[in-house]
Design an enzyme around this catalytic site. Structure first.
Site, PDB file in Angstrom:
ATOM      1  N   HIS E  22      -8.165  91.225  31.633  1.00 27.36           N
ATOM      2  CA  HIS E  22      -6.924  91.974  31.474  1.00 27.36           C
ATOM      3  C   HIS E  22      -5.980  91.267  30.489  1.00 27.36           C
ATOM      4  O   HIS E  22      -5.593  90.131  30.716  1.00 27.36           O
ATOM      5  CB  HIS E  22      -6.247  92.115  32.836  1.00 27.36           C
ATOM      6  CG  HIS E  22      -5.058  93.031  32.814  1.00 27.36           C
ATOM      7  ND1 HIS E  22      -4.134  93.062  33.823  1.00 27.36           N
ATOM      8  CD2 HIS E  22      -4.653  93.947  31.893  1.00 27.36           C
ATOM      9  CE1 HIS E  22      -3.200  93.951  33.538  1.00 27.36           C
ATOM     10  NE2 HIS E  22      -3.500  94.509  32.376  1.00 27.36           N
ATOM     11  N   ASP E  30     -12.233  95.301   8.834  1.00 24.48           N
ATOM     12  CA  ASP E  30     -13.050  95.744   7.706  1.00 24.48           C
ATOM     13  C   ASP E  30     -13.663  94.533   6.988  1.00 24.48           C
ATOM     14  O   ASP E  30     -13.414  93.387   7.350  1.00 24.48           O
ATOM     15  CB  ASP E  30     -12.207  96.593   6.748  1.00 24.48           C
ATOM     16  CG  ASP E  30     -11.021  95.851   6.154  1.00 24.48           C
ATOM     17  OD1 ASP E  30     -11.174  94.688   5.706  1.00 24.48           O
ATOM     18  OD2 ASP E  30      -9.920  96.432   6.121  1.00 24.48           O
ATOM     19  N   ARG E 114       1.197  93.011   7.663  1.00 25.30           N
ATOM     20  CA  ARG E 114      -0.031  92.270   7.348  1.00 25.30           C
ATOM     21  C   ARG E 114      -0.038  90.834   7.847  1.00 25.30           C
ATOM     22  O   ARG E 114      -0.967  90.441   8.554  1.00 25.30           O
ATOM     23  CB  ARG E 114      -0.248  92.263   5.822  1.00 25.30           C
ATOM     24  CG  ARG E 114      -1.478  91.460   5.413  1.00 25.30           C
ATOM     25  CD  ARG E 114      -1.686  91.423   3.886  1.00 25.30           C
ATOM     26  NE  ARG E 114      -2.643  90.406   3.509  1.00 25.30           N
ATOM     27  CZ  ARG E 114      -2.708  89.803   2.328  1.00 25.30           C
ATOM     28  NH1 ARG E 114      -1.855  90.137   1.372  1.00 25.30           N
ATOM     29  NH2 ARG E 114      -3.610  88.876   2.084  1.00 25.30           N
ATOM     30  N   TYR E 136      -7.656  98.363   4.858  1.00 25.17           N
ATOM     31  CA  TYR E 136      -6.811  98.598   6.035  1.00 25.17           C
ATOM     32  C   TYR E 136      -7.570  99.164   7.235  1.00 25.17           C
ATOM     33  O   TYR E 136      -7.023  99.922   8.039  1.00 25.17           O
ATOM     34  CB  TYR E 136      -5.609  99.488   5.682  1.00 25.17           C
ATOM     35  CG  TYR E 136      -4.720  98.816   4.672  1.00 25.17           C
ATOM     36  CD1 TYR E 136      -3.956  97.702   5.041  1.00 25.17           C
ATOM     37  CD2 TYR E 136      -4.675  99.231   3.347  1.00 25.17           C
ATOM     38  CE1 TYR E 136      -3.169  97.050   4.103  1.00 25.17           C
ATOM     39  CE2 TYR E 136      -3.898  98.589   2.403  1.00 25.17           C
ATOM     40  CZ  TYR E 136      -3.143  97.497   2.789  1.00 25.17           C
ATOM     41  OH  TYR E 136      -2.378  96.847   1.877  1.00 25.17           O
ATOM     42  N   GLY E 137      -8.828  98.791   7.340  1.00 22.95           N
ATOM     43  CA  GLY E 137      -9.600  99.203   8.510  1.00 22.95           C
ATOM     44  C   GLY E 137      -9.572  98.129   9.592  1.00 22.95           C
ATOM     45  O   GLY E 137     -10.616  97.777  10.124  1.00 22.95           O
TER      46      GLY E 137
END
Lengths: 151, 151, 151, 151, 151, 151, 151, 151, 151, 151
Positions: E22, E30, E114, E136-137
């Site tokens: 938890h 990416d 970022r 941006y994956g």
């Protein structure tokens, strides 16, 4: 904890079950089995534990994910009672039921003499120690394959 | 398997219980607790498991060998229900009973807020994961001393 | 320190005694035995120590937890005096008494020639070095089983 | 076993005593001390054991080889009884005698409060666990120098 | 290969998903993300790979087993396009769909700048590198709990 | 530095000398011996060094602590000059003197052919490289026992 | 990500492909192959993964960098269908096409019986697991040489 | 043994001297220095030994290969006698001569107070323990550069 | 050896170049740089070598595969000559040419003071030592991204 | 960088050259040789690299420090061209010249068939990979001795 996975299958055990491939063997044993000395000779190299389950419960949990080998006559074997190769103990009958239930068909368990069992166990991929307190709760399961999805 | 030792106390767990000394803490937690990430910051460095036992059974097994600290007010603590510091859950009541039984006297369990519990757990000697599926089955036990035999 | 456990059984030794299974051997030796070179070939791979005890005290402490094997004629063996296979030294008589007391019945110790003893010792699970200063204080104990509780 | 070396000084302990240099500290403690968690923060990183000796015997064995530091007022310290800084226990009196005998002159032992002792111990070179069962059998020894042979 | 488990979830990845608890975070990124340097600071310590899947496929495979945290507002976050915090890229829209489908309800993805994303990623449990070639994956998923079975 | 111990016996070397037992062999060699490739096959696994001593000085330092084996005819052996098995070099005469002095009695050194010496050396407990620059400064010493103190 | 390198060739795989030399073998296998137990016996010692590619895609990616051996008759081999040595499956036809395309000429794939394939695979440099779900997607590629630039 | 290299520069020491670069420090110390506890905090992480040489001989051997830093005022420092910062001991005069001889010019050694020396030593690349038995035989040498060959 | 890859890019170096991601730094340095002590603080943890190349050749080989970062003003930096921040040495001019050629456009190299360069280098992903013998042949390259193929 | 040492002899290579002793073999090979799989079976266990040098340059650098064995007929061997045992390639002629120059006398290189060369190489102390791109640039050098200085 993962969705739909038996919580008794702990992270290292899941890793082992997934890393095994066609023909690899898994030993599932009782608490008196020399699990540590045997496991150090297996591929994985140290025993896995599922302390709070008897042998049949452990076998059922494993078979919820683990396919048995259909290329051999008996994908599951049991350790013979010393001097009584034909005796099938209560633990062994419970495991036979768990195997049949998982496979959905009678899948007779073969038997191996005690010291031959030790030698076979050392060649396995891993050893899983259960909390089974009764004698002769020791088994070897051979992994099978998952077929590709039908196209 | 050893004479007179609960078989749920596996070899590595026995090692840990014996290696702990006065004031060292043991975390006993449920299956949803982030046991691995917390345990890597403890002294022992990896979680121990006692997969087939609920929290109270695990606490009772541990306390069959492990003395609680008599130098502090509360040698056992529980994780508080988030937002309900005074709620005592069923798991927590069962563990209170196990502690009282082991000590032979009422030994009230203290409570710690969830994130404070995580910080305290990282400073422990080790983390023991049980098979407890219910929420808030997380406790910290502080080890005490064994007095010398009377001369 | 744990409740009811002999404090001479240190954490790593408890780990070893519990990790051993049916048929695994434990070497208990004196201070002149080549314990380190032999132990590196055993399963555990390094010697364990119980420096402040003679051989009989160490054997008694181990047998307070460790069941001997009932499947073999002699679950305990001693190293023979070189050139005098029938001599039983004082140390060996003391250990015979400790074994008989632990088992509650006469349990004769078998004997092994010195170099055969070395070879047998290398196949053991572990080597435990005692503080025994007298010669020929070297023994091999084979672990037995703990039966399930009567139903 | 080596000529003229106390057999209680096992191989790893000899290594440690020799590897220590001027100003390095050695903790010698009783069986209830949190030796493992403290030792993991020391230079050596794991506890050493001399299981079958009380604190004074262990201190005497160590001082048969180990010079105490003459650059500081008190090269030996003891853990204070909690809440009674001036109490000197039986164990501590025995160790004072062993120190005086080794040094050939009165060498008063200083005292350190319990939690300050833990912090000092973590900065030591190593921790040596004895078989001392009595409370407060915990000491810190600072290593001194061996002068060059007179020309 | 295991019954009913997506074959893209390789053995080490299954281990990681099960070992997380938890509140632990999983980074899914990416091919241009500095996965190795970031992963070495996470709990697991090295990147996991699922080379042949784009981000949305990887997220869907993970969410087939992994519960999202219901104790926080946004259990999933995305890396913001540099200088365009409100832009939602094609990859990010695909992942939003995969999350909503897995949860069975709209579950809005939060955004992180970022360099703040890098810092958050270093505190995660592990980093999973996909085969996503588009920019941006990169996402962070917080693990939730599995409730006990209804009694 | 320890009281009464030759400072040339460094910490790791003391560890090795003490860890060796009855019948274990120690190789003491010159600077041209293939010490590293041989030592990797010994029990200890890496060479020890005493760089600033010739062979006889090193042998004398070792024998100040190390008992020679009295169960065999020749507890010390030398490497034969290739093709001249009966030649005894200056280095070998110096070591013969050191051995005789340590034992207090003539203790003739046996000889072993060069390649047989290499094979024997690989079975030793450890290899100690000296600073001996002269050829054929290579020896094997077999460890003996320390008798218990007379009662 | 590197200029001009197929992104499916992950960092560890690039390392392996470059570290292999003339005559070293690479196993490329399907998801049912016992990749982990076999790979532990290879030079590299653990399996590599390219999870999201079928066998032919993986072979093509590898052959974009990896020269095949021109010193042997068949630099590529396939695992035979059990009991049907002459059957060539769909996967195997696809891989034959990938090999021919990479080599720019027909390069017939040889066949090896299932258990002989396992033995050959254990002697390889490494095992690369693909995401191939169809049976018999298992191959061995032998590395060739890169000639020096023409002067 | 290598052509033209002082045999006292053993393999690991050659490795260290070559691996050091511009501005890295080497500690050369006497036998009472806490070399092991300090060396574990240096870059190399364990002490190197040149047991049979006094400090000046060791410094001379090192400087036969090791350039001193010409970017700083004092590329060599000594540990001050406690309470007598201006005293220059016999060992220190010998080392001053060795440095001047190696550099071919007077190169005054700077001094550092004892505890400041310990702190500086922990930041060094490595610690080299000599066989120097006299006090205050402890130095720090800063590595310089080798200019490119004149074109 | 791989098809189309510069043979100077050895297996471990290829691994590193591929494992680096957006924003990770690579240090390329001359033979006097303290490469080992700096590299142990980088992500990779040990220096890589390309012994037989000067700095410009090494930079060109790396840039044949490695994209430079387009998100920052200066993706390449050089170490300043001490006390002469504006001097650009011959080595640095050669590297400027190699960078411009690789990028196909003028890409000015920034400069960093010597000790600031050391600090920046310790935060890099890895250090690559060249065979450059001239001073100030030290550079830091920041990795960029590879865009997805145009759809 | 060290005074008077060829900078191509990097730190690990210097370590290896010095650690080798009389009769140990060093393999120096070209870029197509299976250096990694062979080196893992040698004493050192991983390949060393001197990437920017052809075979003759590497041999010359090694022989600047490394004595060849004078106890055997041919201390240097080359890999035979497959099927042409008498062919001596250009690389091999260059290395013959380097050997003769280092020894100051004609020292004919022996030849070994390709697969016998692989077997001999696995028994060597280490493998050194050069940047040699031409085929058959593979050699084995046997280390000799350095005589003591004349008295």
């Amino acid at each position: 904890m993962l969705k739909g996975i038996d919580p008794r299958l702990n992270p290292e055990l899941l890793h082992v079950l997934a890393a095994m491939g066609h023909g690899d063997d898994l030993v599932i044993c009782d608490t008196n089995f020399p699990a540590d000395s045997v496991a150090r000779q297996t591929v994985w190299g140290r025993p896995l534990r599922i302390d709070g389950a008897d042998s049949a419960t452990a076998v059922a949990a494993v078979l919820s994910l683990f396919p048995l080998d259909s290329f051999v006559d008996s994908p599951v074997s049991r350790m013979e009672v010393v001097g009584e190769p034909d005796t099938v103990t209560e633990v062994q009958r419970e495991v036979q039921q768990a195997v049949d239930a998982a496979e959905g068909a009678p899948t007779p368990i073969a038997s191996i003499e005690r010291f031959a069992f030790y030698e076979a166990a050392k060649k396995a991929y891993a050893v899983l120690v259960t909390g089974e307190l009764r004698f002769y709760g020791c088994f070897i399961l051979k992994k099978g394959v998952i077929p590709p999805p039908a196209s």
